[in-house]
Write an enzyme that holds these catalytic residues in place. Structure first.
Site, PDB file in Angstrom:
ATOM      1  N   SER A 235       4.833   4.535  25.755  1.00  0.00           N
ATOM      2  CA  SER A 235       3.662   4.673  26.605  1.00  0.00           C
ATOM      3  C   SER A 235       3.078   3.309  26.972  1.00  0.00           C
ATOM      4  O   SER A 235       3.789   2.507  27.563  1.00  0.00           O
ATOM      5  CB  SER A 235       2.655   5.585  25.886  1.00  0.00           C
ATOM      6  OG  SER A 235       1.835   6.168  26.836  1.00  0.00           O
ATOM      7  N   HIS A 377       4.196  14.295  25.393  1.00  0.00           N
ATOM      8  CA  HIS A 377       4.125  12.843  25.376  1.00  0.00           C
ATOM      9  C   HIS A 377       4.152  12.327  23.936  1.00  0.00           C
ATOM     10  O   HIS A 377       3.146  12.423  23.233  1.00  0.00           O
ATOM     11  CB  HIS A 377       2.800  12.476  26.061  1.00  0.00           C
ATOM     12  CG  HIS A 377       2.566  11.019  26.205  1.00  0.00           C
ATOM     13  ND1 HIS A 377       3.231  10.251  27.129  1.00  0.00           N
ATOM     14  CD2 HIS A 377       1.727  10.176  25.558  1.00  0.00           C
ATOM     15  CE1 HIS A 377       2.796   9.005  27.050  1.00  0.00           C
ATOM     16  NE2 HIS A 377       1.892   8.924  26.104  1.00  0.00           N
TER      17      HIS A 377
HETATM   18  C1  GTR Z   1      -2.807   7.350  28.752  1.00  0.00           C
HETATM   19  C2  GTR Z   1      -2.528   6.489  29.954  1.00  0.00           C
HETATM   20  C3  GTR Z   1      -1.052   6.303  30.113  1.00  0.00           C
HETATM   21  C4  GTR Z   1      -0.367   5.998  28.797  1.00  0.00           C
HETATM   22  C5  GTR Z   1      -0.965   6.689  27.597  1.00  0.00           C
HETATM   23  C6  GTR Z   1      -0.567   6.128  26.218  1.00  0.00           C
HETATM   24  O1  GTR Z   1      -4.129   7.642  28.597  1.00  0.00           O
HETATM   25  O2  GTR Z   1      -3.079   7.107  31.072  1.00  0.00           O
HETATM   26  O3  GTR Z   1      -0.788   5.338  31.104  1.00  0.00           O
HETATM   27  O4  GTR Z   1      -0.293   4.645  28.588  1.00  0.00           O
HETATM   28  O5  GTR Z   1      -2.337   6.677  27.622  1.00  0.00           O
HETATM   29  O6  GTR Z   1      -0.464   4.913  26.029  1.00  0.00           O
HETATM   30  O7  GTR Z   1      -0.366   6.951  25.318  1.00  0.00           O
END
Ligand code: GTR
Length: 400
Positions: A235, A377
């Protein structure tokens, strides 16, 4: 009672507020705008590069500069000195399977210093020097617990050791706390002039800078094969792993897990998280110039396929998760596809098909590797199993 009702209402409004923000984003393929990607091979003077020499001499430096100036900021490489101190060592950790080294890396410039705490396990029962994975840890420090009291799929040290790899991690907060008010309390203390530059380094740049200082340390550790170091990030850490590999060619392989916006997904699809949103939620991640592209993706002189192109000819593995549309799996696959032009200059043919592979189906035997795992995610055992297979394949080891 009143307090809990209040807390409940507060919870509902925060939760729905978040859903609302995500709802405002486009998740409909039919609404993806028509777009034309900048041609990664065409120089600013209008010439198309046709071989790797022209790419390396004429176009690559230009593209790198465009990313520095418009997105991630400069990555300073000068410092006065660097010191490595072995703060803790156990040659027989993990039941004798691994050699643990905790290394304090201190970097000095103009009377200031920054401290990076590296956790490193090296396999005892493998040929040395050993290839290594280095994680840019953007989650809790306990994810890379040297005592192994906490074991996590996010940094599966035992599995890496079993497969014959060294595995290392440092925490992003050592380089730039992940907070718009505090990010300057790390590497940027060494480079305060960056803060006032519109193309200056910010948090993602500072994390990538830290990865390079760990690479400086690896040059000195005889147990680590400095020609076979893979940089890994998830991420926001995956945005930094891409930028670190683009900048520092000593990283032999790059892994970017669910990196999404301003990571491995194309900006011009305007799918999921967009530039305005990332710049407003995380104003400290990218440079000041990047804010000019809020709602103006089509005006960017680059798109993210070009960042991947900067990593060529080194192997790059990107992932997504099916339930993480925010990070645009299709847009990530397309960024890889469009980076093929650069790999082709090195006669490296990718095995990516014309369409994204089915969920959980992996593309490993290819300089551009990819999978879209079924799930949310996250970075999981499934992801790491494939990172190890990808590294085995490209580092010319036999897959187990
Ligand atoms: C979210 C963000 C993403 C990603 C994520 C993370 O809030 O919008 O771009 O980076 O965090 O790092 O888990």
């Amino acid at each position: 009672m009143r307090a809990s009702v209040f807390a409940f209402i507060f919870f509902i409004s925060v939760a729905s507020g978040k859903a609302q923000d995500h709802k405002e984003s486009n998740y409909d393929e039919a609404k993806v705008p028509q777009y034309t990607l900048p041609d990664v091979l065409r120089t600013q003077a209008g010439k198309t590069v046709t071989n790797k020499n022209q790419w390396e001499k004429a176009r690559r430096p230009e593209v790198l500069r465009l990313f520095e100036d418009n997105i991630y900021g400069q990555l300073p490489t000068d410092y006065d000195s660097i010191r490595y101190t072995l703060s803790h060592e156990n040659a027989k950790s993990m039941n004798g399977k691994a050699h643990l080294k905790e290394v304090l890396i201190e970097v000095f410039r103009h009377g200031k210093s920054v401290k990076i705490n590296l956790v490193l396990f090296i396999p005892n029962n493998a040929l040395k020097p050993a290839p290594a994975f280095l994680l840019i840890n953007n989650r809790g420090k306990d994810q890379s617990d040297p005592s192994r009291t906490v074991k996590s799929e996010f940094w599966p040290a035992e599995e890496a050791i079993e497969a014959g790899y060294a595995i290392a991690a440092f925490h992003v907060s050592d380089l730039a706390p992940d907070d718009p008010k505090l990010f300057m309390n790390g590497a940027l203390q060494l480079y305060p002039e960056q803060l006032s530059a519109d193309n200056g380094m910010r948090a993602i740049g500072a994390w990538a800078w830290g990865a390079s200082r760990v690479m400086d340390y690896f040059q000195k550790d005889p147990l680590i094969d400095k020609e076979r170091v893979a940089i890994v990030g998830h991420s926001r850490g995956g945005k930094a792993s891409l930028w670190a590999a683009a900048q520092d060619e000593r990283f032999a392989l790059c892994i970017t897990n669910c990196s999404g916006s301003t990571g491995a997904k194309l900006a011009r699809r305007e799918f999921g998280e967009r530039i305005r949103r990332i710049n407003s939620s995380f104003p400290h991640w990218f440079n000041t110039n990047y804010k000019k592209f809020n709602d103006k993706e089509s005006l960017l002189p680059v798109d993210q396929h070009m960042l991947i192109g900067l990593i060529a000819p080194r192997p790059l593995y990107a992932t997504n998760a099916t339930e993480d549309l925010w990070a645009d799996p299709k847009g990530t696959f397309l960024a890889l596809k469009n980076a093929e032009d650069v790999y082709n200059l090195y006669r490296l043919k990718s095995a990516l098909g014309p369409e994204p592979p089915a969920p959980n189906s992996v593309i490993i035997q290819s300089p551009l590797g990819y999978h879209n795992s079924i799930g949310i995610h996250n970075m999981t055992a499934f992801d790491w199993n494939n990172f190890i297979k990808f590294a085995d394949y490209h580092f010319k080891k036999k897959s187990k």
